[in-house]
Design a protein around this motif. Structure first.
Motif, PDB file in Angstrom:
ATOM      1  N   VAL A  70      41.739  46.185  52.822  1.00  7.45           N
ATOM      2  CA  VAL A  70      40.815  47.150  52.610  1.00  7.45           C
ATOM      3  C   VAL A  70      41.183  47.427  50.986  1.00  7.45           C
ATOM      4  O   VAL A  70      40.226  47.653  50.108  1.00  7.45           O
ATOM      5  CB  VAL A  70      40.794  48.316  53.440  1.00  7.45           C
ATOM      6  CG1 VAL A  70      40.052  49.389  52.637  1.00  7.45           C
ATOM      7  CG2 VAL A  70      40.159  48.162  54.834  1.00  7.45           C
TER       8      VAL A  70
ATOM      9  N   VAL B  21      39.020  44.694  43.803  1.00  7.04           N
ATOM     10  CA  VAL B  21      38.344  43.690  43.303  1.00  7.04           C
ATOM     11  C   VAL B  21      37.030  44.577  42.738  1.00  7.04           C
ATOM     12  O   VAL B  21      36.673  44.517  41.714  1.00  7.04           O
ATOM     13  CB  VAL B  21      37.754  42.620  44.418  1.00  7.04           C
ATOM     14  CG1 VAL B  21      36.629  41.873  43.733  1.00  7.04           C
ATOM     15  CG2 VAL B  21      38.931  41.611  44.967  1.00  7.04           C
ATOM     16  N   LEU B  22      36.540  45.421  43.690  1.00  8.79           N
ATOM     17  CA  LEU B  22      35.275  46.180  43.230  1.00  8.79           C
ATOM     18  C   LEU B  22      35.526  47.152  42.115  1.00  8.79           C
ATOM     19  O   LEU B  22      34.921  47.191  41.059  1.00  8.79           O
ATOM     20  CB  LEU B  22      34.812  47.228  44.314  1.00  8.79           C
ATOM     21  CG  LEU B  22      34.191  45.984  45.728  1.00  8.79           C
ATOM     22  CD1 LEU B  22      33.998  47.091  46.801  1.00  8.79           C
ATOM     23  CD2 LEU B  22      33.207  45.244  45.347  1.00  8.79           C
TER      24      LEU B  22
ATOM     25  N   VAL C 150      39.987  44.518  48.754  1.00 10.37           N
ATOM     26  CA  VAL C 150      38.636  44.548  48.666  1.00 10.37           C
ATOM     27  C   VAL C 150      38.317  45.637  47.688  1.00 10.37           C
ATOM     28  O   VAL C 150      37.593  45.495  46.462  1.00 10.37           O
ATOM     29  CB  VAL C 150      37.681  44.797  49.913  1.00 10.37           C
ATOM     30  CG1 VAL C 150      36.345  44.949  49.536  1.00 10.37           C
ATOM     31  CG2 VAL C 150      37.973  43.657  50.657  1.00 10.37           C
ATOM     32  N   LEU C 151      38.984  47.057  47.589  1.00 11.95           N
ATOM     33  CA  LEU C 151      38.664  48.137  46.791  1.00 11.95           C
ATOM     34  C   LEU C 151      39.153  47.429  45.566  1.00 11.95           C
ATOM     35  O   LEU C 151      38.515  48.076  44.420  1.00 11.95           O
ATOM     36  CB  LEU C 151      39.414  49.024  47.261  1.00 11.95           C
ATOM     37  CG  LEU C 151      38.642  49.976  48.429  1.00 11.95           C
ATOM     38  CD1 LEU C 151      39.535  51.148  48.830  1.00 11.95           C
ATOM     39  CD2 LEU C 151      37.478  50.503  48.072  1.00 11.95           C
TER      40      LEU C 151
ATOM     41  N   ALA D 142      34.729  55.731  40.482  1.00 12.50           N
ATOM     42  CA  ALA D 142      35.137  54.635  41.559  1.00 12.50           C
ATOM     43  C   ALA D 142      36.212  54.468  41.761  1.00 12.50           C
ATOM     44  O   ALA D 142      36.687  54.228  43.016  1.00 12.50           O
ATOM     45  CB  ALA D 142      34.760  53.269  40.756  1.00 12.50           C
TER      46      ALA D 142
ATOM     47  N   ALA E 181      36.319  45.047  38.746  1.00 12.14           N
ATOM     48  CA  ALA E 181      34.858  44.637  38.305  1.00 12.14           C
ATOM     49  C   ALA E 181      34.308  45.959  37.255  1.00 12.14           C
ATOM     50  O   ALA E 181      33.662  45.494  36.166  1.00 12.14           O
ATOM     51  CB  ALA E 181      33.947  44.270  39.428  1.00 12.14           C
TER      52      ALA E 181
ATOM     53  N   THR F 124      33.529  55.287  35.840  1.00 11.83           N
ATOM     54  CA  THR F 124      34.439  54.215  35.754  1.00 11.83           C
ATOM     55  C   THR F 124      35.740  55.011  36.732  1.00 11.83           C
ATOM     56  O   THR F 124      36.153  54.495  37.632  1.00 11.83           O
ATOM     57  CB  THR F 124      35.149  53.655  34.822  1.00 11.83           C
ATOM     58  OG1 THR F 124      33.978  53.411  34.138  1.00 11.83           O
ATOM     59  CG2 THR F 124      35.972  52.622  34.799  1.00 11.83           C
TER      60      THR F 124
ATOM     61  N   ILE G  57      36.488  46.007  34.168  1.00 11.59           N
ATOM     62  CA  ILE G  57      36.289  45.215  32.961  1.00 11.59           C
ATOM     63  C   ILE G  57      35.017  45.350  32.330  1.00 11.59           C
ATOM     64  O   ILE G  57      34.997  45.211  31.318  1.00 11.59           O
ATOM     65  CB  ILE G  57      36.127  43.332  33.959  1.00 11.59           C
ATOM     66  CG1 ILE G  57      37.548  43.246  34.544  1.00 11.59           C
ATOM     67  CG2 ILE G  57      35.856  42.557  32.906  1.00 11.59           C
ATOM     68  CD1 ILE G  57      37.468  41.924  35.042  1.00 11.59           C
ATOM     69  N   ASN G  58      34.162  45.651  33.235  1.00  9.43           N
ATOM     70  CA  ASN G  58      32.699  45.913  32.464  1.00  9.43           C
ATOM     71  C   ASN G  58      32.926  47.045  31.486  1.00  9.43           C
ATOM     72  O   ASN G  58      32.550  46.990  30.458  1.00  9.43           O
ATOM     73  CB  ASN G  58      31.771  46.391  33.710  1.00  9.43           C
ATOM     74  CG  ASN G  58      30.332  45.668  33.436  1.00  9.43           C
ATOM     75  OD1 ASN G  58      30.158  45.039  32.366  1.00  9.43           O
ATOM     76  ND2 ASN G  58      29.448  45.739  34.515  1.00  9.43           N
TER      77      ASN G  58
ATOM     78  N   ILE H 247      37.382  57.113  44.274  1.00 11.51           N
ATOM     79  CA  ILE H 247      36.930  56.966  45.388  1.00 11.51           C
ATOM     80  C   ILE H 247      37.602  56.149  46.468  1.00 11.51           C
ATOM     81  O   ILE H 247      37.972  56.231  47.639  1.00 11.51           O
ATOM     82  CB  ILE H 247      35.373  56.648  45.682  1.00 11.51           C
ATOM     83  CG1 ILE H 247      34.463  57.854  45.198  1.00 11.51           C
ATOM     84  CG2 ILE H 247      34.998  56.307  47.093  1.00 11.51           C
ATOM     85  CD1 ILE H 247      33.098  57.389  44.892  1.00 11.51           C
ATOM     86  N   GLY H 248      37.982  54.933  45.850  1.00 17.27           N
ATOM     87  CA  GLY H 248      38.979  53.968  46.224  1.00 17.27           C
ATOM     88  C   GLY H 248      40.270  54.644  46.760  1.00 17.27           C
ATOM     89  O   GLY H 248      40.602  54.429  47.928  1.00 17.27           O
TER      90      GLY H 248
END
Lengths: 405, 417
Positions: A275, A281-282, A278-279, A24, A285, A21, A288-289, A27-28
């Motif tokens: 950008v 949101v990704l 968008v990052l 991610a 997600a 997690t 949250i998971n 990277i963003g």
């Protein structure tokens, strides 16, 4: 604080999940930092070229001069007192007078329409430092070497079409505001490169005293260009100058004069914002998971906590702290990695070609403020994403939670 | 076995059926993973198509309102800045027919660019004039007509007419319908004059630099004032398909001979291609990052899924399911999530694009003085490759967790809680 330590321990319980997690987020964050490093330095190079080799940071004209049908009629005095008034404004470091005029340049048999800029070599380079070097190879800047007023720098394509070499003599014709058509000859000392398709190919630079003689404008200039100590404060400095000079003068900053670059700067801001969204949101997600997972895994544990008297808000806070730690972990790591990459690229230098321009070396760099903003953004993203799972955990009923498998 | 699933007992290979059931078993988690991919791909497809539309508009804007597809000049003309009238070329029907005879060429329109002076109300201004054949010019550069903000096009015949740029008209103080005089030097340096009727204004105030003072006159008038006979300084060529420009360039070159130089819009407006290339690179890199972030979600989901189902995997192995089948099962689950998210994103994104494309949208771009009509478009190739990439990425992301699952030892797996 105890809750935060507990949160850290919970994250360590499932290292791989936490790592994925955070990766991610990492990277963003790194992508945002590198993007900013690149784009900002590219824009800075564009701005530098404009400010230091063309327009100066601020320009002063007589009111209504810009857009006038007959701009040479609206001039300002070429006066040390006015220069001193401009220089007295805090933040202003240098002032140079100019005259812009149009005329015809010819070699005796062929002629071309000309957009000429007259500069005072004694002070011009204190404002537009790059004007000294923004020349084709082998050219001599105006006023360099032996001082001589009848010198001209003309654009390379214009010179080629007139067959002019270094040392050739050309004739410039123009009419001043209160004088008939006049012609004077000039020696070509160098050439101006044309770097962008939107630049006029009919440019020439001459000395101020030459223009004043040609146009019979002794003691008059059409513009003062102004250098500032800090380009980021150009708006405030322009505002102070406006107040200092009063309504007879028209004070504009470089981006009032160059709408194309202003547009590019704005477009970049929109793109970066997009950008980032968008990052967000990704990343959210994924977050949250992960958080939902850990809530479901720990239902019995949460039940126990509630049963022994831990308050609901503390349970919620525990999960939010986990999110904060995740965001900090990924955001800090990503910013640091991005920063190192940007510094490395800056040290190496990146050669690229802006559209329609020439090869330029840019040195990507990124400010500390932006790095902090990225880390903050990462933390806010993860906390927002964790709100729903955390609320879910806090609302469990102890009895049901303890009964769950 | 498939009870409670919306698919019913489909005739699918057993492994795929189990994979579908497993993805469905943990709906919320699958949904969130799918959602991330859906958003990533959907946004990527939308941005790609918006950019494609913008790029096509930019190209059309340059080609259809300025450069035309191909241009023919006398060798040396393009490097000259001073509008040398010596470097001219024939503009008679015989020469034009040579060009239009090339298959794929639509129209060839001669132009003459020359410096002159416009005079009205005792005011004279230097300006650049272009002599155009009104009928042919608007076939070659149809968008030019949109730039005439007030008044009308040049008349094909009748009294001599002119179109002036906003700045030039204001400078010499003429209104539509009034007369202006055009003065220009011919090849021998003799100054000639002609009276023109000002019929249309070109562009609006605050045109972008460099040239703000210019005008258009009918080709015949330009030839008369310059004493040129049936000659011109450039011939602009329109072709059936803009993408064929590079293919047609050598054919036209062969038709006109080596005294003349044929260029395409790519040569004259290299900045358009540069801009497009940079935008494409940036979008590809960003798309890669979006995909990577979404795929990390898949890896995470699959790891969770494996650790939840250790006992189940042990049972499967104990009853004789092979290791490669376990591996395939988990890879299939990841692929299902990847493909459904990507497909969903691609379909929704494409539908939105089709809607926008049919409607068109108005955008402002810095270097143009009018809003641009943009029609977002997307090719099936791009959509398919994005979906394929997402599916492949999902499998790669799931490789580690799946390998872990397939390497469990049944006894230990059954023993775990």
């Amino acid at each position: 604080m105890r809750l935060f330590l507990l949160a850290l321990r919970n994250l360590m319980r499932n290292k791989r999940r936490t790592l994925l997690t955070a990766l991610a987020i990492f990277i963003g964050a790194a992508a945002l930092v590198v993007l900013q490093g690149f784009a900002k330095s590219l824009l800075d190079v564009m701005v530098d070229i404009i400010v230091l080799s063309k327009s100066g940071a601020i320009q002063v004209h007589r009111r209504d001069h810009i857009g006038s049908d007959n701009p040479l009629k609206l001039t300002m005095p070429h006066d040390p007192a006015l220069v001193a008034r401009i220089l007295s404004v805090p933040g202003i470091t240098a002032v140079a007078p100019q005259i812009g005029f149009e005329g015809v340049i010819s070699n005796g048999s062929e002629a071309a329409v000309l957009k000429a800029l007259a500069i005072d070599p004694a002070v011009e380079y204190t404002v537009c430092t790059k004007r000294l070097t923004n020349l084709t190879l082998g050219s001599r800047a105006l006023g360099a070497g032996q001082r001589h007023e009848r010198e001209v720098l003309i654009s390379k394509p214009l010179a080629d079409s007139l067959g002019a070499k270094q040392g050739s003599t050309l004739v410039v014709q123009s009419a001043g505001p209160h004088a008939p058509l006049n012609a004077l000859d000039l020696e070509v000392v160098g050439f101006l490169p044309i770097r962008h398709f939107s630049e006029s190919k009919r440019q020439a630079t001459v000395t101020l005293s030459f223009a004043q003689e040609l146009l019979s404008m002794k003691g008059e200039v059409t513009a003062y260009i102004v250098g500032v100590s800090n380009l980021d404060e150009v708006d405030q400095i322009a505002a102070r100058l406006r107040t200092a000079l009063g309504s007879d003068y028209d004070v504009r900053s470089w981006y009032d004069l160059d709408t194309r670059t202003r547009e590019a700067t704005n477009n970049y801001r929109y793109a970066l914002g997009f950008v980032a969204v968008v990052l967000f949101v990704l990343v959210a997600a994924g977050c949250i998971n992960t958080m939902l997972m850990s809530v479901y895994e720990r239902v019995r544990e949460i039940g126990t906590m509630l049963a022994v008297g831990v308050r609901r808000w503390q349970v919620m806070l525990l999960f939010l702290w986990e999110a904060v730690a995740l965001g900090l972990f990924g955001g800090l790591g990503g910013s640091a990695a991005g920063y190192l990459l940007v510094r490395w690229l800056g040290w190496r230098g990146v050669t690229l070609r802006p559209p329609g321009g020439e090869l330029t070396i840019i040195r990507p760099n990124v400010g500390f403020g932006f790095l902090c903003a990225v880390v903050g953004f990462a933390v806010v993203s993860t906390v927002l994403a964790a709100l729903y799972p955390a609320r879910k955990a806090a609302r469990l009923r102890p009895v049901d939670a303890l009964r769950a498998t | 076995m498939l009870k409670g699933m919306p698919f019913g007992p489909l005739l699918l290979p057993p492994l795929l059926r189990i994979a579908i059931r497993n993805v469905w078993r943990n709906r919320r988690r699958s949904l969130l993973t799918v959602l991330a991919l859906f958003l990533g791909i959907g946004i990527l497809v939308s941005v790609r198509s918006l950019l494609s539309g913008l790029q096509a508009t930019l190209r059309d804007e340059v080609v259809l309102s300025q450069t035309g597809a191909l241009q023919v000049h006398r060798v040396g003309f393009l490097n000259s800045v001073s509008f040398s009238l010596e470097l001219d070329l024939p503009a008679d029907d015989v020469f034009l027919a040579k060009i239009t005879a090339v298959p794929g060429v639509k129209v060839a329109s001669p132009r003459i660019s020359f410096p002159g002076m416009a005079n009205a109300n005792d005011t004279t201004a230097f300006a650049v004039f272009t002599g155009i054949d009104p009928r042919r010019e608007f076939e070659v550069c149809p968008r030019r007509a949109e730039l005439i903000s007030v008044g009308a096009m040049l008349a094909q015949s009748g009294p001599a007419s002119t179109i002036l740029s906003h700045d030039l008209a204001r400078l010499i103080g003429v209104a539509i319908g009034e007369r202006a005089t055009l003065l220009a030097n011919d090849k021998d340096g003799v100054l000639n004059a002609i009276d023109l009727n000002y019929v249309g204004m070109y562009g609006q105030a605050h045109m972008p630099p460099p040239e703000k003072k210019f005008g258009f006159v009918p080709l015949a008038m330009a030839q008369e004032v310059l004493r040129m006979g049936p000659r011109a300084t450039e011939i602009v060529v329109a072709i059936d398909k803009l993408d064929d420009a590079e293919k047609l360039k050598p054919l036209v070159q062969a038709a006109v001979g080596p005294t003349y130089e044929v260029t395409s819009w790519r040569d004259v407006a290299a900045f358009v291609e540069d801009t497009i290339a940079i935008q494409n690179i940036v979008l590809d890199v960003l798309g890669g990052i979006f995909l990577l972030v979404a795929l990390l979600g898949i890896a995470n989901t699959m790891f969770m899924s494996v650790s939840e189902r250790i006992r189940e995997i042990g049972t499967m192995m104990a009853v004789g399911v092979r290791r490669w089948q376990i591996l395939t099962l988990f890879l299939l689950e990841a692929m299902l999530i990847g493909v459904s998210g990507a497909l969903l994103g691609a379909v929704v994104g494409s539908c939105w694009v089709l809607y926008l494309g049919s409607k068109g949208m108005l955008l402002r771009a810095g270097i143009f003085d009018k809003p641009l009509h943009v029609h977002p478009t997307i090719g099936p190739g791009y959509v398919l490759s994005v979906v394929a990439l997402a599916a492949l990425g999902a499998v790669l992301a799931a490789l580690l967790p799946s390998l872990r699952a397939s390497r469990l030892r049944p006894v230990e797996a059954l023993d775990s809680l």
